[in-house]
Design a protein around this motif. Sequence first.
Motif, PDB file in Angstrom:
ATOM      1  N   PHE A  31      34.210  53.517  46.832  1.00 24.41           N
ATOM      2  CA  PHE A  31      35.506  52.962  47.218  1.00 24.41           C
ATOM      3  C   PHE A  31      36.613  53.984  47.024  1.00 24.41           C
ATOM      4  CE2 PHE A  31      36.992  52.683  42.891  1.00 24.41           C
ATOM      5  CZ  PHE A  31      35.864  52.409  42.133  1.00 24.41           C
ATOM      6  N   LEU A  32      37.765  53.743  47.642  1.00 20.25           N
ATOM      7  CA  LEU A  32      39.008  54.443  47.317  1.00 20.25           C
ATOM      8  C   LEU A  32      39.776  53.530  46.380  1.00 20.25           C
ATOM      9  CD1 LEU A  32      40.215  55.735  50.809  1.00 20.25           C
ATOM     10  CD2 LEU A  32      38.827  56.938  49.106  1.00 20.25           C
ATOM     11  N   GLY A  33      40.204  54.061  45.242  1.00 20.78           N
ATOM     12  CA  GLY A  33      40.887  53.226  44.262  1.00 20.78           C
ATOM     13  C   GLY A  33      42.110  53.900  43.696  1.00 20.78           C
ATOM     14  N   ASN A  34      42.680  53.300  42.652  1.00 21.21           N
ATOM     15  CA  ASN A  34      43.843  53.898  41.989  1.00 21.21           C
ATOM     16  C   ASN A  34      43.739  53.666  40.482  1.00 21.21           C
ATOM     17  OD1 ASN A  34      45.433  51.368  41.239  1.00 21.21           O
ATOM     18  ND2 ASN A  34      45.138  51.075  43.443  1.00 21.21           N
ATOM     19  N   ARG A  35      44.690  54.235  39.746  1.00 20.65           N
ATOM     20  CA  ARG A  35      44.591  54.257  38.285  1.00 20.65           C
ATOM     21  C   ARG A  35      45.197  53.057  37.578  1.00 20.65           C
ATOM     22  NH1 ARG A  35      42.836  59.167  36.668  1.00 20.65           N
ATOM     23  NH2 ARG A  35      43.227  60.932  38.059  1.00 20.65           N
ATOM     24  N   SER A  36      45.598  52.039  38.293  1.00 24.53           N
ATOM     25  CA  SER A  36      46.220  50.892  37.625  1.00 24.53           C
ATOM     26  C   SER A  36      45.235  50.212  36.676  1.00 24.53           C
ATOM     27  CB  SER A  36      46.714  49.887  38.665  1.00 24.53           C
ATOM     28  OG  SER A  36      47.274  48.784  37.993  1.00 24.53           O
ATOM     29  N   SER A  37      45.661  50.004  35.423  1.00 26.94           N
ATOM     30  CA  SER A  37      44.767  49.407  34.425  1.00 26.94           C
ATOM     31  C   SER A  37      44.833  47.882  34.424  1.00 26.94           C
ATOM     32  CB  SER A  37      45.156  49.901  33.026  1.00 26.94           C
ATOM     33  OG  SER A  37      46.437  49.378  32.668  1.00 26.94           O
ATOM     34  N   GLY A  38      45.925  47.333  34.982  1.00 28.43           N
ATOM     35  CA  GLY A  38      46.122  45.891  34.914  1.00 28.43           C
ATOM     36  C   GLY A  38      46.809  45.429  33.644  1.00 28.43           C
ATOM     37  N   ARG A  39      47.111  46.367  32.735  1.00 27.77           N
ATOM     38  CA  ARG A  39      47.645  45.945  31.427  1.00 27.77           C
ATOM     39  C   ARG A  39      49.019  45.292  31.516  1.00 27.77           C
ATOM     40  NH1 ARG A  39      46.301  51.334  28.432  1.00 27.77           N
ATOM     41  NH2 ARG A  39      44.050  51.132  28.379  1.00 27.77           N
ATOM     42  N   GLN A  40      49.908  45.817  32.390  1.00 31.04           N
ATOM     43  CA  GLN A  40      51.236  45.201  32.473  1.00 31.04           C
ATOM     44  C   GLN A  40      51.127  43.791  33.056  1.00 31.04           C
ATOM     45  OE1 GLN A  40      54.570  46.581  31.334  1.00 31.04           O
ATOM     46  NE2 GLN A  40      54.395  44.347  31.277  1.00 31.04           N
ATOM     47  N   GLY A  41      50.265  43.610  34.069  1.00 32.82           N
ATOM     48  CA  GLY A  41      50.068  42.277  34.644  1.00 32.82           C
ATOM     49  C   GLY A  41      49.474  41.317  33.622  1.00 32.82           C
TER      50      GLY A  41
END
Length: 231
Positions: A31-41
């Motif tokens: 896949f193509l992805g990104n570095r967002s960890s989800g922690r802020q959400g």
Amino acid sequence: LAGGSLRQDLAGRRVLISAGGTREPLDPVRFLGNRSSGRQGWALARVAAARGAEVTLVAANVDDAAPFGCRVVPVGSAEELRTAMAGHAPDADVVVMAAAVADFRPTEVAGAKMKKGSGSEPTAVPLTRNPDVLAELVAARPVGQLVVGFAAETGDADDDVLGHARAKLARKGCDLLVVNDVSGGQVFGRPDNAVTVLAADGGFTEVPAGSKDVVAAGIWDAVAARSATRR
Ligand code: CTP
Ligand code: CA
């Protein structure tokens, strides 16, 4: 919890939050992805639930356990996130797009794993623009619903961080835009964060640096000041 805040100022408020980062498939294993960890959400969901909100969290590729009291809807790609958000948004008083949505996806998804040495070697990946989920949610929003976007910006030759952010807020049409200054390569995967919340009416709130829970509490303060329950 954050800020010692146990007040129930979001009681009865139905909140829909997207978090994490989308993955755009190339083949069944890549896949193509990104570095967002989800922690802020995650922090936004946790703090909203602690303040009394009914929270649905559309989670793009986040492995963490569901925040206490929140319903988690797992998704993978931008298209899946779009479908999940569109399905849940009509019932929400507040919609928060904290997810990092891929701007582009591979135009073709191979049905079988791509192999080396099978005919011609690939030299490029053709990409197609993904729909703008936030703009679609704004266009479809029910009366009284508050829509909050996120933006990670850097200053450049054209404008500074807040200039770019003001332009984005106007372009997207949301009520609030939570702005991260990522000029120094901060934020991604880091526990701490500092943001500015810009409002469509021209106002803004500085949320000072702190843990992501403290920042989430500051963001909810800005939201709670502007949103009334529709029930
Ligand atoms: N967003 C979205 N759908 C997309 C891209 C972004 O809903 N296809 C949302 C993000 O979740 C975020 C906001 O739009 O809340 C701003 O994202 P950002 O990437 O900063 O905005 P873009 O319009 O994609 O602008 P840029 O070209 O600067 O990436
Ligand atoms: Ca983008």
